[in-house]
Design a protein around this motif. Structure first.
Motif, PDB file in Angstrom:
ATOM      1  N   ILE A 247       9.202   6.414   7.076  1.00 53.15           N
ATOM      2  CA  ILE A 247       8.993   7.732   6.537  1.00 53.15           C
ATOM      3  C   ILE A 247       9.384   7.649   5.018  1.00 53.15           C
ATOM      4  CG2 ILE A 247       9.070  10.196   6.488  1.00 53.15           C
ATOM      5  CD1 ILE A 247       9.881   9.818   9.407  1.00 53.15           C
ATOM      6  N   VAL A 248       8.533   8.067   3.880  1.00 49.91           N
ATOM      7  CA  VAL A 248       8.722   7.942   2.673  1.00 49.91           C
ATOM      8  C   VAL A 248       8.637   9.216   2.182  1.00 49.91           C
ATOM      9  CG1 VAL A 248       8.779   7.040   0.340  1.00 49.91           C
ATOM     10  CG2 VAL A 248       8.676   5.385   2.273  1.00 49.91           C
ATOM     11  N   THR A 249       9.347   9.882   1.477  1.00 52.28           N
ATOM     12  CA  THR A 249       9.098  11.406   1.072  1.00 52.28           C
ATOM     13  C   THR A 249       9.258  11.547  -0.642  1.00 52.28           C
ATOM     14  OG1 THR A 249       9.967  12.247   3.122  1.00 52.28           O
ATOM     15  CG2 THR A 249       9.795  13.928   1.043  1.00 52.28           C
ATOM     16  N   VAL A 250       8.384  12.122  -1.036  1.00 50.21           N
ATOM     17  CA  VAL A 250       8.308  12.333  -2.605  1.00 50.21           C
ATOM     18  C   VAL A 250       8.271  13.498  -2.783  1.00 50.21           C
ATOM     19  CG1 VAL A 250       7.444  11.705  -4.629  1.00 50.21           C
ATOM     20  CG2 VAL A 250       7.155  10.025  -2.801  1.00 50.21           C
TER      21      VAL A 250
ATOM     22  N   GLY B 277      -3.063   2.342   8.852  1.00 45.28           N
ATOM     23  CA  GLY B 277      -2.702   3.104  10.122  1.00 45.28           C
ATOM     24  C   GLY B 277      -1.570   3.973  10.086  1.00 45.28           C
ATOM     25  N   GLY B 278      -1.383   4.540   8.721  1.00 41.40           N
ATOM     26  CA  GLY B 278      -0.308   5.346   8.529  1.00 41.40           C
ATOM     27  C   GLY B 278      -0.934   7.122   8.171  1.00 41.40           C
ATOM     28  N   THR B 279      -0.104   7.832   7.800  1.00 42.60           N
ATOM     29  CA  THR B 279      -0.756   9.228   7.425  1.00 42.60           C
ATOM     30  C   THR B 279       0.148   9.799   6.412  1.00 42.60           C
ATOM     31  OG1 THR B 279       1.171  10.229   8.915  1.00 42.60           O
ATOM     32  CG2 THR B 279      -1.180   9.695   9.995  1.00 42.60           C
ATOM     33  N   ALA B 280      -0.620  10.683   5.641  1.00 44.55           N
ATOM     34  CA  ALA B 280       0.240  11.395   4.588  1.00 44.55           C
ATOM     35  C   ALA B 280      -0.191  12.876   4.749  1.00 44.55           C
ATOM     36  CB  ALA B 280      -0.727  10.894   3.388  1.00 44.55           C
TER      37      ALA B 280
ATOM     38  N   LEU C 208       4.948  10.598   3.704  1.00 42.78           N
ATOM     39  CA  LEU C 208       4.213   9.090   4.052  1.00 42.78           C
ATOM     40  C   LEU C 208       4.956   8.559   5.218  1.00 42.78           C
ATOM     41  CD1 LEU C 208       3.837   7.824   0.270  1.00 42.78           C
ATOM     42  CD2 LEU C 208       2.402   9.470   1.428  1.00 42.78           C
ATOM     43  N   LYS C 209       3.937   8.420   6.370  1.00 41.83           N
ATOM     44  CA  LYS C 209       4.350   7.721   7.304  1.00 41.83           C
ATOM     45  C   LYS C 209       3.715   6.381   7.591  1.00 41.83           C
ATOM     46  CE  LYS C 209       6.037  11.964   9.850  1.00 41.83           C
ATOM     47  NZ  LYS C 209       6.072  12.853  10.991  1.00 41.83           N
ATOM     48  N   VAL C 210       4.501   5.383   7.978  1.00 42.54           N
ATOM     49  CA  VAL C 210       3.731   4.130   8.312  1.00 42.54           C
ATOM     50  C   VAL C 210       4.272   3.514   9.712  1.00 42.54           C
ATOM     51  CG1 VAL C 210       2.961   1.893   7.550  1.00 42.54           C
ATOM     52  CG2 VAL C 210       2.966   3.576   5.977  1.00 42.54           C
ATOM     53  N   PRO C 211       3.590   3.476  10.634  1.00 42.57           N
ATOM     54  CA  PRO C 211       4.221   2.505  11.945  1.00 42.57           C
ATOM     55  C   PRO C 211       4.680   1.192  11.597  1.00 42.57           C
ATOM     56  CG  PRO C 211       1.764   2.907  12.040  1.00 42.57           C
ATOM     57  CD  PRO C 211       2.302   3.342  10.784  1.00 42.57           C
ATOM     58  N   LYS C 212       6.020   0.898  12.255  1.00 43.19           N
ATOM     59  CA  LYS C 212       6.311  -0.692  11.812  1.00 43.19           C
ATOM     60  C   LYS C 212       5.357  -1.776  12.312  1.00 43.19           C
ATOM     61  CE  LYS C 212      10.584   0.461  11.117  1.00 43.19           C
ATOM     62  NZ  LYS C 212      11.717  -0.016  11.990  1.00 43.19           N
TER      63      LYS C 212
ATOM     64  N   GLU D 233       0.867  -1.493   0.025  1.00 40.32           N
ATOM     65  CA  GLU D 233       0.088  -0.009  -0.066  1.00 40.32           C
ATOM     66  C   GLU D 233       0.918   1.280  -0.050  1.00 40.32           C
ATOM     67  OE1 GLU D 233      -3.111   0.353  -0.183  1.00 40.32           O
ATOM     68  OE2 GLU D 233      -3.744  -2.044  -0.394  1.00 40.32           O
ATOM     69  N   LEU D 234       1.857   1.165   0.800  1.00 36.50           N
ATOM     70  CA  LEU D 234       2.872   2.292   0.735  1.00 36.50           C
ATOM     71  C   LEU D 234       3.506   2.602  -0.586  1.00 36.50           C
ATOM     72  CD1 LEU D 234       4.411   4.555   2.528  1.00 36.50           C
ATOM     73  CD2 LEU D 234       5.917   3.093   3.156  1.00 36.50           C
ATOM     74  N   ALA D 235       4.070   1.505  -1.158  1.00 36.26           N
ATOM     75  CA  ALA D 235       4.432   1.782  -2.320  1.00 36.26           C
ATOM     76  C   ALA D 235       3.461   2.076  -3.511  1.00 36.26           C
ATOM     77  CB  ALA D 235       5.196   0.223  -3.059  1.00 36.26           C
ATOM     78  N   ALA D 236       2.157   1.706  -3.375  1.00 39.14           N
ATOM     79  CA  ALA D 236       1.069   2.230  -4.189  1.00 39.14           C
ATOM     80  C   ALA D 236       1.068   3.800  -4.263  1.00 39.14           C
ATOM     81  CB  ALA D 236      -0.031   1.525  -3.971  1.00 39.14           C
TER      82      ALA D 236
END
Length: 419
Positions: free
Chosen positions: A339-342, A377-380, A394-398, A305-308
């Motif tokens: 955390i993934v930043t685009v 359960g993450g945030t954008a 994009l932040k996703v908890p472990k 989901e994060l990659a999408a």
């Protein structure tokens, strides 16, 4: 099926199970030998004979149970310890009281220690402490008092079993560390082999097509541009260390080995997945991908989901900024979250434009990005300054999409549907 190398770890405790198997057989005959040599001193030898018949049959019938940790179940351990305790408590019934007071052996004698050692090897020092404590209580009960010899024997079994249990726990931890190190080594060797092969062939051809296409111009220039993008993507994939590491090991008594095995492509959604392998294909000549040097584990569903969401953010860049826009993907592996930043170098989004787009029914950011992150359960967070580009964080908890988290998410969806 994808064939790759996987580490099959040795079982450092397997020799202990083999030793325990031999110990149980030897101590069985030792206990029977003690009984035979002191037969005349027993007041009710028929009780002892009946017990030894049961003990003999039990010991040999359960040899497969002490062949390894998988077969040595909790139910077997409880039954085994019960037989040992029964033998201790039957000793006053079969033997003379004077011999017991004088420090004579119990019916199972040192066979009892085998039951305690099975607890230690199976569950560690805590299980060993529990089993040895029960054996100590049974010894005190059958003697009728806590003598110095009884205390000495009880403490000896208690300390020895706890020490063995602790050593087993340390050995298991060391074994996991060794297996992990061998997995990383195997993955590194495979990556280096692929890098050599690809660099000697495919990458050089793509680079030549890019140069010749650019020099010729026209349609050949477009072909050269595509070849350049594929070269960047392939180079990133090879140099990024994206060979997945196995999470399944097998016990091998001979030692820790590396074997080539067939691995199914399907993956459990709750199993860990290296996020880098999903984001690397987005790297092109105009999209720079920056990643940590070590794997970034996330539950498979959360990683997908994060990659999408990252793909949706890049689509927005190409659609609204243009095909020539540059973008950057940055992956940060924090202790509690990923955390993934685009970021892009476009003109930015005018203030209020996102709200207007949602009102017009264009929900790309709301659904493709924020909606995906919210589901796991993450945030954008979107930051855009006119003239300075746009940044999507994009932040996703472990723990996202772990079995417990997935259950909680299903429960919340069920309540929402009922409401």
């Amino acid at each position: 099926m994808a064939k790759r190398e996987r580490v099959m770890r040795m079982s450092v405790e397997q020799p202990l199970w083999r030793a325990l198997t031999g110990y149980r057989v030897l101590t069985l005959f030792y206990a029977i030998g003690l009984f035979v040599s002191e037969y005349d001193g027993f007041v009710r030898p028929e009780v002892a004979i009946a017990y030894f018949v049961v003990l003999f049959a039990w010991t040999f019938a359960t040899l497969p149970k002490v062949a390894g940790a998988a077969s040595c179940t909790k139910r077997f351990l409880a039954a085994d310890l019960t037989i040992a305790l029964a033998g201790i408590l039957l000793t006053p019934v079969a033997d003379a009281h004077d011999r017991i007071v004088a420090g004579g052996p119990t019916l199972p004698s040192i066979w009892t220690a085998g039951s305690v050692l099975a607890f230690a090897i199976k569950g560690g020092w805590r299980w060993a402490a529990f089993a040895s404590a029960l054996v100590g209580v049974a010894n005190v009960v059958q003697r009728g008092a806590l003598s110095q010899d009884t205390l000495h024997n009880v403490l000896l079994v208690w300390v020895a079993s706890i020490a063995i249990g602790y050593v087993v726990e340390v050995a298991r931890a060391s074994e996991r560390t060794l297996a992990r190190a061998l997995e990383i080594e195997a993955a590194t060797r495979e990556r280096e082999r692929l890098a050599r092969d690809i660099h000697d062939g495919v990458l050089q051809v793509l680079a030549m097509v890019q140069r010749r296409g650019t020099a010729i111009g026209g349609e050949a220039a477009d072909l050269g541009r595509l070849a350049g993008e594929q070269e960047v993507a392939l180079r990133t994939l090879v140099s990024g260390g994206l060979v997945p590491v196995s999470r399944v090991s097998e016990d091998e008594a001979e030692g820790a080995v590396v074997r080539a095995v067939d691995e199914p492509d399907a993956q459990d959604d709750s199993a860990p997945c290296d996020l880098r392998s999903l984001l690397a294909p987005y790297a092109t000549a105009r999209v720079t991908f920056s990643e940590p040097g070590t794997p970034v584990p996330l539950a498979a569903r959360a990683a997908k989901e994060l990659a999408a969401a990252v793909g949706a953010a890049l689509d927005n860049v190409h659609r609204h900024v243009g095909a020539d826009a540059r973008a950057w993907i940055l992956v940060e592996d924090e202790p509690d979250e990923v955390i993934v930043t685009v970021r892009d170098d476009g003109p930015g989004i005018p203030e209020g434009r996102l709200v207007q787009a949602e009102g017009e029914g264009r929900l790309g950011v709301a659904l493709s990005i924020r909606g995906r992150l919210r589901e796991i359960g993450g945030t954008a967070e979107l930051i855009s300054v006119p003239g300075q580009g746009t940044e999507v964080e994009l932040k996703v908890p472990k723990g996202a999409c772990a079995p417990e988290a997935s259950k909680g998410l299903k429960d919340r969806r069920g309540k929402a549907e009922k409401a």
